[in-house]
Design an enzyme around this catalytic site. Structure first.
Site, PDB file in Angstrom:
ATOM      1  N   LYS A  34       0.884  -1.250   0.077  1.00  0.00           N
ATOM      2  CA  LYS A  34       0.009  -0.139   0.100  1.00  0.00           C
ATOM      3  C   LYS A  34       0.785   1.423  -0.084  1.00  0.00           C
ATOM      4  CE  LYS A  34      -2.017   1.854   3.907  1.00  0.00           C
ATOM      5  NZ  LYS A  34      -1.937   3.229   3.733  1.00  0.00           N
ATOM      6  N   LYS A  63      -7.341   8.493  -0.988  1.00  0.00           N
ATOM      7  CA  LYS A  63      -8.752   8.624  -0.392  1.00  0.00           C
ATOM      8  C   LYS A  63      -9.349   9.894  -1.382  1.00  0.00           C
ATOM      9  CE  LYS A  63      -7.621   6.989   4.051  1.00  0.00           C
ATOM     10  NZ  LYS A  63      -6.117   6.741   3.697  1.00  0.00           N
ATOM     11  N   ILE A  67     -15.040  17.408  -5.901  1.00  0.00           N
ATOM     12  CA  ILE A  67     -16.301  17.354  -6.993  1.00  0.00           C
ATOM     13  C   ILE A  67     -16.100  16.461  -7.994  1.00  0.00           C
ATOM     14  CG2 ILE A  67     -16.797  19.979  -6.417  1.00  0.00           C
ATOM     15  CD1 ILE A  67     -15.612  20.353  -9.464  1.00  0.00           C
ATOM     16  N   PRO A  68     -17.200  15.902  -8.492  1.00  0.00           N
ATOM     17  CA  PRO A  68     -17.345  14.647  -9.253  1.00  0.00           C
ATOM     18  C   PRO A  68     -16.127  14.830 -10.507  1.00  0.00           C
ATOM     19  CG  PRO A  68     -19.462  14.730  -8.540  1.00  0.00           C
ATOM     20  CD  PRO A  68     -18.597  16.129  -8.101  1.00  0.00           C
ATOM     21  N   GLN A 188      -4.799   3.255  16.104  1.00  0.00           N
ATOM     22  CA  GLN A 188      -5.871   2.327  15.577  1.00  0.00           C
ATOM     23  C   GLN A 188      -6.876   2.268  16.663  1.00  0.00           C
ATOM     24  OE1 GLN A 188      -6.365   2.056  12.257  1.00  0.00           O
ATOM     25  NE2 GLN A 188      -4.082   2.270  11.603  1.00  0.00           N
ATOM     26  N   GLY A 208       0.718  -2.522   8.768  1.00  0.00           N
ATOM     27  CA  GLY A 208       1.990  -1.500   8.667  1.00  0.00           C
ATOM     28  C   GLY A 208       3.092  -1.894   9.500  1.00  0.00           C
ATOM     29  N   ARG A 209       2.728  -1.142  10.844  1.00  0.00           N
ATOM     30  CA  ARG A 209       4.031  -1.214  11.732  1.00  0.00           C
ATOM     31  C   ARG A 209       4.234  -2.474  12.339  1.00  0.00           C
ATOM     32  NH1 ARG A 209       1.298   3.667  14.822  1.00  0.00           N
ATOM     33  NH2 ARG A 209      -0.362   3.102  13.743  1.00  0.00           N
TER      34      ARG A 209
END
Length: 230
Positions: A34, A63, A67-68, A188, A208-209
């Site tokens: 990722k 993420k 606007i579209p 988290q 991840g970590r």
């Protein structure tokens, strides 16, 4: 279809750090990695091309939320990178998500971020003015992502069963916030172990970590992979 490889979150500040990390793995070990905002903004598309050149699968977690038309234009570029999965934010709405999927097509899986795993119910109510439970908000976003034609969502493993019941069994659930038993949860707030995520029906897990900060990342990766596939 469930992905057997844990997705490794390459949360590094530099290209050299990634290269050093990958030296812990045999060259023939093809990973699923990722790339998040910090890393992509620091290095740019070059890191995607480098990792694809090594044969690794890429989850580009940007993420997108705008606007579209803007998201559509951005996605048309990202779709040329050879990535395997990319994110938009479900809060952008059905039209935005639909436009992103139309231009991306089958070039990569498109999944929507629902509520971040660092978001508590108090955060959601105070900052977003959403007066429901986290799970209700996540399921609502998942329904909208399904309506927009997306392949799945990013969600906590704790919401997987509810999401699949509200959408479809083949609607993908990508779950971050995965920690091996006994490890610290960090920032988290909604976490599960790899084995628990498997049992509850997650299709992909993101780690991840526990891998990138491990004394021996190769051993840590294989232990998590074993737990995920058990």
């Amino acid at each position: 279809m469930r992905e057997e490889r844990p997705i490794i979150a390459l949360d590094f500040p530099s290209f050299d750090d990634v290269k050093a990390f990958l030296e812990h793995f045999p060259e023939d070990e093809k990973l699923f990695v990722k790339i998040g905002m910090e890393f992509f903004y620091a290095i740019g598309p070059e890191i995607v091309h480098y990792l694809k050149g090594l044969g690794h699968s890429i989850f580009l977690d940007l993420k997108l939320h705008d606007i579209p038309n803007t998201v559509r234009s951005a996605m048309s570029v990202l779709g040329t990178f050879g990535i395997d999965m990319v994110t938009v934010h479900a809060a952008g709405g059905v039209e935005m998500m639909s436009e992103a999927k139309k231009v991306l097509g089958d070039k990569a899986k498109l999944v929507a971020v629902t509520q971040l795993t660092s978001t508590s119910e108090e955060d959601m109510r105070d900052c977003q003015n959403i007066q429901t439970t986290v799970q209700e908000s996540v399921v609502n976003y998942a329904r909208k992502a399904k309506e927009a034609g997306l392949d799945g969502v990013v969600c906590s493993a704790q919401e997987v069963e509810l999401i699949k019941a509200a959408t479809a069994e083949d609607f993908l659930c990508v779950t971050p916030g995965i920690r091996p038993a006994g490890s610290e949860i960090g920032d988290q707030k909604r976490v599960m172990t790899p084995q628990e995520a498997h049992q509850i029906g997650s299709d992909y897990i993101v780690v991840g970590r526990p891998i990138i900060q491990a004394e021996n990342p190769w051993d840590a990766y294989h232990e998590i992979k074993k737990q995920w596939n058990s």
